[in-house]
Design a protein around this motif. Structure first.
Motif, short mmCIF file in Angstrom:
data_model
loop_
_atom_site.label_atom_id
_atom_site.label_comp_id
_atom_site.label_asym_id
_atom_site.label_seq_id
_atom_site.Cartn_x
_atom_site.Cartn_y
_atom_site.Cartn_z
N SER A 9 0.84 -1.20 0.00
CA SER A 9 0.00 0.00 0.00
C SER A 9 0.87 1.25 0.00
N GLU B 253 -5.02 2.75 2.87
CA GLU B 253 -4.78 1.44 2.26
C GLU B 253 -5.82 1.11 1.19
N TYR C 161 -2.95 -0.17 -3.81
CA TYR C 161 -1.92 -1.20 -3.68
C TYR C 161 -1.18 -1.32 -5.00
#
Length: 60
Positions: A39, A44, A47
């Protein structure tokens, strides 16, 4: 530390998630036999596949 990650497709991501360029380099080196996603944002939601990172640059 503010880093710009450049993918092999040319797409660029700016992140402050890593404390140093060595932290990012260590993360990229861990992708040996398996696909490694990491990430680049605090939420997050983004990615990246470490195998497709072309280069990175330190930003001021």
């Amino acid at each position: 530390m503010k880093l710009k990650i450049i993918m092999d497709s040319g797409k660029e991501y700016v992140t402050v998630k890593f404390e140093s360029k060595e932290d990012l380099a260590t993360k990229l080196e861990q992708s040996s036999d398996e696909v490694l996603y990491f990430s680049v944002d605090d939420e997050e939601k983004i990615y990246l596949n470490a195998e497709h990172v072309s280069s990175f640059e330190i930003l001021d």
